[in-house]
Motif scaffolding. Structure first.
Motif, PDB file in Angstrom:
ATOM      1  N   UNK A  99     -23.602 -10.062  15.126  1.00 11.66           N
ATOM      2  CA  UNK A  99     -25.069 -10.123  15.070  1.00 11.66           C
ATOM      3  C   UNK A  99     -25.708  -9.024  14.233  1.00 11.66           C
ATOM      4  N   UNK A 100     -25.073  -7.848  14.181  1.00 13.47           N
ATOM      5  CA  UNK A 100     -25.625  -6.747  13.388  1.00 13.47           C
ATOM      6  C   UNK A 100     -24.496  -5.898  12.854  1.00 13.47           C
ATOM      7  N   UNK A 101     -24.788  -5.164  11.794  1.00 13.78           N
ATOM      8  CA  UNK A 101     -23.836  -4.204  11.234  1.00 13.78           C
ATOM      9  C   UNK A 101     -23.991  -2.901  11.999  1.00 13.78           C
ATOM     10  N   UNK A 102     -23.188  -2.717  13.029  1.00 16.42           N
ATOM     11  CA  UNK A 102     -23.340  -1.559  13.919  1.00 16.42           C
ATOM     12  C   UNK A 102     -22.898  -0.282  13.219  1.00 16.42           C
ATOM     13  N   UNK A 103     -23.738   0.762  13.226  1.00  8.61           N
ATOM     14  CA  UNK A 103     -23.317   2.038  12.629  1.00  8.61           C
ATOM     15  C   UNK A 103     -22.161   2.682  13.380  1.00  8.61           C
ATOM     16  N   UNK A 104     -22.194   2.608  14.713  1.00 12.40           N
ATOM     17  CA  UNK A 104     -21.118   3.150  15.541  1.00 12.40           C
ATOM     18  C   UNK A 104     -20.847   2.181  16.687  1.00 12.40           C
ATOM     19  N   UNK A 105     -19.603   2.241  17.180  1.00 15.63           N
ATOM     20  CA  UNK A 105     -19.225   1.435  18.344  1.00 15.63           C
ATOM     21  C   UNK A 105     -18.479   2.336  19.321  1.00 15.63           C
ATOM     22  N   UNK A 106     -19.043   2.498  20.505  1.00 17.62           N
ATOM     23  CA  UNK A 106     -18.378   3.209  21.600  1.00 17.62           C
ATOM     24  C   UNK A 106     -17.931   2.171  22.617  1.00 17.62           C
ATOM     25  N   UNK A 107     -16.785   2.393  23.213  1.00 15.67           N
ATOM     26  CA  UNK A 107     -16.332   1.474  24.257  1.00 15.67           C
ATOM     27  C   UNK A 107     -16.002   2.273  25.513  1.00 15.67           C
ATOM     28  N   UNK A 119     -14.593   3.302  18.554  1.00 16.68           N
ATOM     29  CA  UNK A 119     -13.745   2.322  17.893  1.00 16.68           C
ATOM     30  C   UNK A 119     -14.297   2.022  16.503  1.00 16.68           C
ATOM     31  N   UNK A 120     -13.662   1.090  15.799  1.00 16.08           N
ATOM     32  CA  UNK A 120     -13.845   0.924  14.364  1.00 16.08           C
ATOM     33  C   UNK A 120     -14.989  -0.033  14.029  1.00 16.08           C
ATOM     34  N   UNK A 121     -16.122   0.445  13.515  1.00 16.46           N
ATOM     35  CA  UNK A 121     -17.221  -0.466  13.173  1.00 16.46           C
ATOM     36  C   UNK A 121     -16.897  -1.368  11.988  1.00 16.46           C
ATOM     37  N   UNK A 122     -15.871  -1.007  11.188  1.00 18.70           N
ATOM     38  CA  UNK A 122     -15.485  -1.844  10.052  1.00 18.70           C
ATOM     39  C   UNK A 122     -14.665  -3.052  10.477  1.00 18.70           C
ATOM     40  N   UNK A 168     -24.084  -3.354  25.019  1.00 18.42           N
ATOM     41  CA  UNK A 168     -25.511  -3.096  24.886  1.00 18.42           C
ATOM     42  C   UNK A 168     -25.764  -2.542  23.488  1.00 18.42           C
ATOM     43  N   UNK A 169     -26.880  -2.926  22.890  1.00 19.21           N
ATOM     44  CA  UNK A 169     -27.277  -2.422  21.578  1.00 19.21           C
ATOM     45  C   UNK A 169     -28.483  -1.513  21.765  1.00 19.21           C
ATOM     46  N   UNK A 170     -28.358  -0.295  21.262  1.00 17.04           N
ATOM     47  CA  UNK A 170     -29.417   0.701  21.397  1.00 17.04           C
ATOM     48  C   UNK A 170     -30.529   0.403  20.393  1.00 17.04           C
ATOM     49  N   UNK A 171     -31.773   0.512  20.841  1.00 26.60           N
ATOM     50  CA  UNK A 171     -32.934   0.368  19.968  1.00 26.60           C
ATOM     51  C   UNK A 171     -33.728   1.653  19.899  1.00 26.60           C
ATOM     52  N   UNK A 214     -28.024   9.140  20.200  1.00 22.07           N
ATOM     53  CA  UNK A 214     -27.696   7.735  19.980  1.00 22.07           C
ATOM     54  C   UNK A 214     -28.804   7.183  19.093  1.00 22.07           C
ATOM     55  N   UNK A 215     -28.411   6.317  18.159  1.00 17.59           N
ATOM     56  CA  UNK A 215     -29.383   5.806  17.199  1.00 17.59           C
ATOM     57  C   UNK A 215     -29.466   4.291  17.273  1.00 17.59           C
ATOM     58  N   UNK A 216     -30.562   3.765  16.769  1.00 13.96           N
ATOM     59  CA  UNK A 216     -30.786   2.326  16.792  1.00 13.96           C
ATOM     60  C   UNK A 216     -29.654   1.604  16.081  1.00 13.96           C
ATOM     61  N   UNK A 217     -29.111   0.601  16.741  1.00 11.80           N
ATOM     62  CA  UNK A 217     -27.996  -0.162  16.205  1.00 11.80           C
ATOM     63  C   UNK A 217     -26.662   0.236  16.777  1.00 11.80           C
ATOM     64  N   UNK A 218     -26.570   1.396  17.435  1.00  9.23           N
ATOM     65  CA  UNK A 218     -25.319   1.784  18.072  1.00  9.23           C
ATOM     66  C   UNK A 218     -24.944   0.758  19.145  1.00  9.23           C
ATOM     67  N   UNK A 219     -23.662   0.435  19.204  1.00  7.50           N
ATOM     68  CA  UNK A 219     -23.145  -0.534  20.170  1.00  7.50           C
ATOM     69  C   UNK A 219     -22.301   0.200  21.203  1.00  7.50           C
TER      70      UNK A 219
END
Length: 329
Positions: free
Chosen positions: A70-78, A110-113, A139-142, A254-259
């Motif tokens: 759905x979006x190009x996430x800048x970062x992904x934390x799990x 984890x790897x956003x690419x 969850x996606x941060x806004x 945390x910035x907008x788009x972070x997953x």
């Protein structure tokens, strides 16, 4: 409201999802090359306004395009927020859940690419013979008034929730467990693919599912080749999402788009949990041709087929340790 990103005729587009009269989904394109990440950064009120305007335009059937993340996430934390999952993973050792798990939420980056779409094929990672899935919600941060969040309280973090999507954290268990024996990782064990999709559902849509303790009581199910192997409720998390965001923001941003992923749910949310409880690899590790389908109530369904991966030469082991302290002539 639901936002999606898709590819059609070699072009990537973003837009709003609507439900057609026959129950299928339609996609309404946003104007002027606006991306879903743009909307997330603008904040939820502005995104809802833009989405409402887009709904007035024509729709294309979702079945006629390839859905992307759905979006190009800048970062992904799990995170690892389900106690029952952790119990299953440590079951072979006979040890209880580590007391440190209860003290604070734990996550890795984890790897956003490596993000893939809801119905894309997923390749077995090179060298892996124990390939697995993990059923999660992310969850996606806004942003709030265009501002990122830093050292947020849980109450403030809740204002930064833009929306939610389904996440499958594909896992090469043999690579993961070798790495974690070194007290580091997971790295390559989680590096090959993460499914996000099918779309990003805004936070307001899921509020009716919130229970008395503040958790989202969403039904979560996963099947392999049409056979259900796991089912849980998202409300079995140890912490609600706003506490995960608050923890991630401690001493940083945390910035907008972070997953942020919830971590694997319990009761069969992954094969490794079942292996731990049963003492055998039943069901077996994923193989090319297997189809993994996940459905989360209020969000949607993702479905990925496992395919053959690359065959690469084995990794060279470390050389013998010389322990030389001085250069030789």
């Amino acid at each position: 409201m639901r936002f999606a990103t898709w590819e059609a005729d070699g072009q990537v587009r973003s837009g709003v999802v609507s439900t057609r009269h026959d129950g299928t989904a339609g996609l309404h394109e946003l104007p002027a090359r606006t991306t879903v990440l743009d909307l997330v950064r603008a904040g939820l009120p502005a995104a809802l306004e833009a989405g409402t305007a887009a709904l007035a335009g024509p729709a294309v059937p979702v079945g006629s395009v390839r859905l992307l993340p759905p979006l190009a996430a800048p970062t992904v934390r799990d995170f690892v927020a389900f106690e029952e999952h952790v119990e299953g993973m440590v079951a072979p050792s006979g040890e209880p859940v580590a007391p440190e798990w209860y003290q604070a939420p734990t996550f890795y980056f984890t790897n956003p690419y490596a993000l893939i779409g809801a119905f894309d094929d997923v390749a077995v990672p090179p060298g892996s013979r124990r390939f697995d899935f993990e059923l999660e919600v992310a969850v996606v941060v806004g942003s709030v008034d265009g501002v990122a969040g830093a050292s947020l309280t849980p109450a403030a973090a809740r204002e930064h929730v833009f929306g939610y999507t389904v996440l499958n954290d594909w896992s090469a268990r043999d690579l993961q467990f070798r790495e974690m024996a070194v007290k580091l990782g997971p790295a390559k064990g989680k590096d090959s693919a993460t499914t996000l999709g099918p779309w990003l559902v805004t936070a307001d849509e899921l509020e009716p599912y919130r229970d008395d303790e503040g958790f989202l009581a969403l039904d979560m199910r996963v099947s392999v080749n049409g056979v259900e192997v796991g089912q849980d409720l998202l409300s079995n998390m140890g912490w609600p999402f706003e506490e995960l965001i608050a923890y991630a923001s401690r001493g940083t941003e945390v910035r907008a788009g972070d997953v942020l992923g919830s971590g694997t749910c319990g009761n069969g949310g992954c094969l490794a949990e079942l292996w731990g409880r049963r003492g055998e690899q039943t069901p077996p590790p994923l193989r090319p041709g297997d189809v993994v389908e996940m459905t989360v109530e209020g969000i949607g369904t993702i479905r990925n087929r496992v395919v053959e991966g690359l065959e690469l030469p084995p990794v060279r082991p470390a050389r013998p340790r010389p322990r030389t302290r001085k250069r030789t002539a």
